[in-house]
Design an enzyme around this catalytic site. Structure first.
Site, PDB file in Angstrom:
ATOM      1  N   HIS A 265      -1.603  -3.359  -2.073  1.00  0.00           N
ATOM      2  CA  HIS A 265      -0.530  -4.351  -1.914  1.00  0.00           C
ATOM      3  C   HIS A 265      -0.901  -5.369  -0.824  1.00  0.00           C
ATOM      4  O   HIS A 265      -0.887  -6.578  -1.051  1.00  0.00           O
ATOM      5  CB  HIS A 265       0.775  -3.624  -1.552  1.00  0.00           C
ATOM      6  CG  HIS A 265       1.943  -4.524  -1.314  1.00  0.00           C
ATOM      7  ND1 HIS A 265       2.900  -4.775  -2.267  1.00  0.00           N
ATOM      8  CD2 HIS A 265       2.305  -5.253  -0.240  1.00  0.00           C
ATOM      9  CE1 HIS A 265       3.800  -5.620  -1.781  1.00  0.00           C
ATOM     10  NE2 HIS A 265       3.471  -5.926  -0.538  1.00  0.00           N
ATOM     11  N   GLU A 266      -1.260  -4.869   0.341  1.00  0.00           N
ATOM     12  CA  GLU A 266      -1.582  -5.774   1.455  1.00  0.00           C
ATOM     13  C   GLU A 266      -2.831  -6.598   1.140  1.00  0.00           C
ATOM     14  O   GLU A 266      -2.935  -7.762   1.524  1.00  0.00           O
ATOM     15  CB  GLU A 266      -1.755  -5.000   2.763  1.00  0.00           C
ATOM     16  CG  GLU A 266      -0.515  -4.221   3.230  1.00  0.00           C
ATOM     17  CD  GLU A 266       0.774  -5.035   3.308  1.00  0.00           C
ATOM     18  OE1 GLU A 266       0.712  -6.276   3.431  1.00  0.00           O
ATOM     19  OE2 GLU A 266       1.864  -4.427   3.225  1.00  0.00           O
TER      20      GLU A 266
ATOM     21  N   HIS B 298      -1.822  -9.617  -0.733  1.00  0.00           N
ATOM     22  CA  HIS B 298      -1.400 -10.688   0.192  1.00  0.00           C
ATOM     23  C   HIS B 298      -2.624 -11.356   0.805  1.00  0.00           C
ATOM     24  O   HIS B 298      -2.707 -12.578   0.917  1.00  0.00           O
ATOM     25  CB  HIS B 298      -0.566 -10.097   1.333  1.00  0.00           C
ATOM     26  CG  HIS B 298       0.860  -9.771   0.973  1.00  0.00           C
ATOM     27  ND1 HIS B 298       1.733 -10.703   0.484  1.00  0.00           N
ATOM     28  CD2 HIS B 298       1.560  -8.611   1.056  1.00  0.00           C
ATOM     29  CE1 HIS B 298       2.932 -10.138   0.283  1.00  0.00           C
ATOM     30  NE2 HIS B 298       2.842  -8.865   0.619  1.00  0.00           N
TER      31      HIS B 298
ATOM     32  N   GLU C 235       4.570 -12.472  -2.406  1.00  0.00           N
ATOM     33  CA  GLU C 235       4.863 -11.133  -2.922  1.00  0.00           C
ATOM     34  C   GLU C 235       4.394 -10.993  -4.373  1.00  0.00           C
ATOM     35  O   GLU C 235       4.064  -9.890  -4.817  1.00  0.00           O
ATOM     36  CB  GLU C 235       6.366 -10.856  -2.779  1.00  0.00           C
ATOM     37  CG  GLU C 235       6.768  -9.406  -2.863  1.00  0.00           C
ATOM     38  CD  GLU C 235       6.253  -8.537  -1.707  1.00  0.00           C
ATOM     39  OE1 GLU C 235       5.712  -9.058  -0.705  1.00  0.00           O
ATOM     40  OE2 GLU C 235       6.387  -7.304  -1.824  1.00  0.00           O
TER      41      GLU C 235
END
Ligand code: ZN
Length: 500
Positions: free
Chosen positions: A265-266, A269, A295
């Site tokens: 997820h990170e 980003h 997001e």
């Protein structure tokens, strides 16, 4: 004033501000990773001092004069200049419309609210927290009036996170989404199929988890020569400046998911930040456009890529090589387990199906608060009613209910919807990428992640803040934002997993 020199001076000031921000980001990263415990009070003061310096720079009347000189000139016929000047003007006007006294009160109330939240939540003291919450709501109302809005105060708050978006538009998207999500959840709960989640709670040594993450992320496209991975309590990604975009994660030796999917997820980003055009660093064209678009990148890599069967066809044998716990597990069982749907009272533990219901609940309450239809006193009751209606759960106490998230305590109203917007955009972008590139899961199974990343670079990352989020989505996908693709994606994926 010579417009050409004025523009050069704006760029020079923009870069100076960006470099000061970079030092703040570095200090902030350190504050959330390695700082010794006794360093906190002075670090907070150092960052507050920097915030003051930056506030004076972005509200400097000279900045406004320079902007006006460029706006009145033929220079704005250059699309890059026009885009930068339009965004700078918007930011400058919003920043200068907030009286300094209100800005200081907001910062103080946010900081007091957040510390009160941490303390009162642990003691389940809703009554003790309420005055702090009322204070930030009152100040946010004043803020909305100061910066202005077209239809309703909540729009002014949304504008900080998702420029150009209105409450009405969010209501429209969520009205599409809500019946689908409730219906899908009901059918999943009625299904006799159950994933073998026990396998995810065996022993996963921390060192092996870290090594596995560091093996996978570069294959997805996260550039570790321009980034790094460190442990923290509350994971985040942060761009210091081009060439340095860091991610953090949190390890649990008795649960495989948080560190792995959190890191992916990170990294989603971070890959967005790594894809911003370096030549525009210090100007709006070099910045990310909104929290919702941000997001969409993280959720796409985490869920549409990282929780897909194609992805695990590539990586499951390597996971088995690293983790003893997975040696007797089959691929299908593993893929089902990491996609378990199970209502939880806690948002951050939610799966792909129930996550949007958590966000919806918060958005409905925020909107009711700012439309004057709900008093802060009545939040716990309204929260619990919706929790029952949407997820069939009863929070056992405020810490598990209305007080679980930090956002409201600091006055971040309008933030929550961006989580679901991220899911909506992610599914829409992914569908558009597949229309152009063909089925992507097959590619993932071969280890080909570059086609997707290159598509995102071309259609999202390289534009910086050139377009508003909705415009960016429409240009990338051929349609304005719609919840249709998220609905279709969830239906197809969970319909197959749960044999609906
Ligand atoms: Zn995120």
């Amino acid at each position: 004033m010579d417009p050409k020199h004025a523009y050069q001076e704006l760029v020079r000031r923009g870069q100076e501000i960006a470099y000061l921000h970079a030092l703040g980001a570095l200090a902030g990263w350190d504050q959330r990773t390695y700082i010794p415990r006794r360093g906190h009070p002075h670090r907070a003061k150092a960052l507050a001092a920097l915030t003051g310096v930056l506030h004076r720079k972005v509200t400097d009347p000279e900045f406004g004069r320079l902007l006006a000189a460029v706006e009145d000139s033929g220079l704005v016929e250059d699309p890059d200049v026009r885009a930068n000047v339009t965004r700078w003007r918007r930011d400058y006007d919003r920043a200068t419309r907030v009286p300094e006294r209100l800005a200081v009160e907001l910062a103080e109330a946010a900081s007091a609210g957040e510390s009160a939240w941490a303390e009162k939540r642990d003691r389940n003291d809703w009554e003790g927290f309420l005055p702090f919450l009322k204070r930030v709501i009152e100040l946010r109302r004043a803020y909305a009036e100061a910066v202005g809005y077209e239809e309703e105060p909540y729009d002014a708050l949304l504008e900080d996170y998702e420029p150009g978006l209105t409450a009405r538009e969010v209501e429209r998207l969520f009205a599409e989404l809500k019946p689908q999500a409730l219906d899908l959840l009901a059918r999943i709960q009625a299904s006799p199929e159950r994933p073998p989640v026990e396998i995810l709670h065996r022993t996963y040594p921390r060192a092996a988890q870290e090594a596995f993450v560091l093996e996978v992320l570069p294959e997805l496209g996260y550039d570790l020569t321009a980034g790094r991975l460190d442990p923290t309590l509350h994971p985040f990604a942060i761009r210091i400046h081009p060439g340095d975009v860091r991610i953090t994660t949190r390890y649990f030796e008795d649960f495989f998911n948080p560190a792995f999917f959190g890191s992916v997820h990170e990294a989603g980003h971070a890959m967005y930040e790594q894809g911003l055009p370096e030549e525009h660093w210090g100007t709006p064209l070099g910045e990310s456009v909104s929290l919702g678009i941000h997001e969409s990148q993280s959720r796409m890599w985490e869920n549409l890529v990282g929780r897909s069967r194609g992805f695990w066809r590539r990586f499951f044998p390597r996971a088995q090589a690293r983790f003893e716990a997975l040696r007797d597990v089959g691929l299908e069982d593993f893929v089902f387990a990491v996609n378990e749907v199970r209502p939880s009272p806690i948002r951050i533990e939610a799966d792909e199906v129930t996550y949007n219901l958590h966000v919806l609940l918060r958005f409905e309450l925020e909107l009711a608060l700012f439309r004057g239809e709900l008093a802060p006193e009545d939040l716990p009751q309204a929260w619990n009613e919706r929790m029952r209606a949407y997820l069939g759960l009863e929070p056992k106490d405020p810490a598990e209910g209305v007080m679980q998230d930090v956002h409201w305590s600091g006055g971040s109203f309008g933030y929550f919807p961006t989580y679901t917007l991220g899911n909506v955009y992610a599914a829409q972008l992914f569908a558009a990428a597949e229309r152009e590139l063909g089925p992507l899961e097959e590619r993932f199974a071969e280890g080909a992640f570059a086609p997707l990343l290159d598509w995102l670079r071309a259609h999202v990352h390289r534009h910086g803040r050139r377009y508003l989020p909705a415009e960016l989505i429409e240009r990338a996908t051929g349609e304005p934002p719609t919840a249709r693709y998220l609905g279709e994606y969830l239906e197809a994926k969970f319909g197959a997993l749960y044999r609906l």
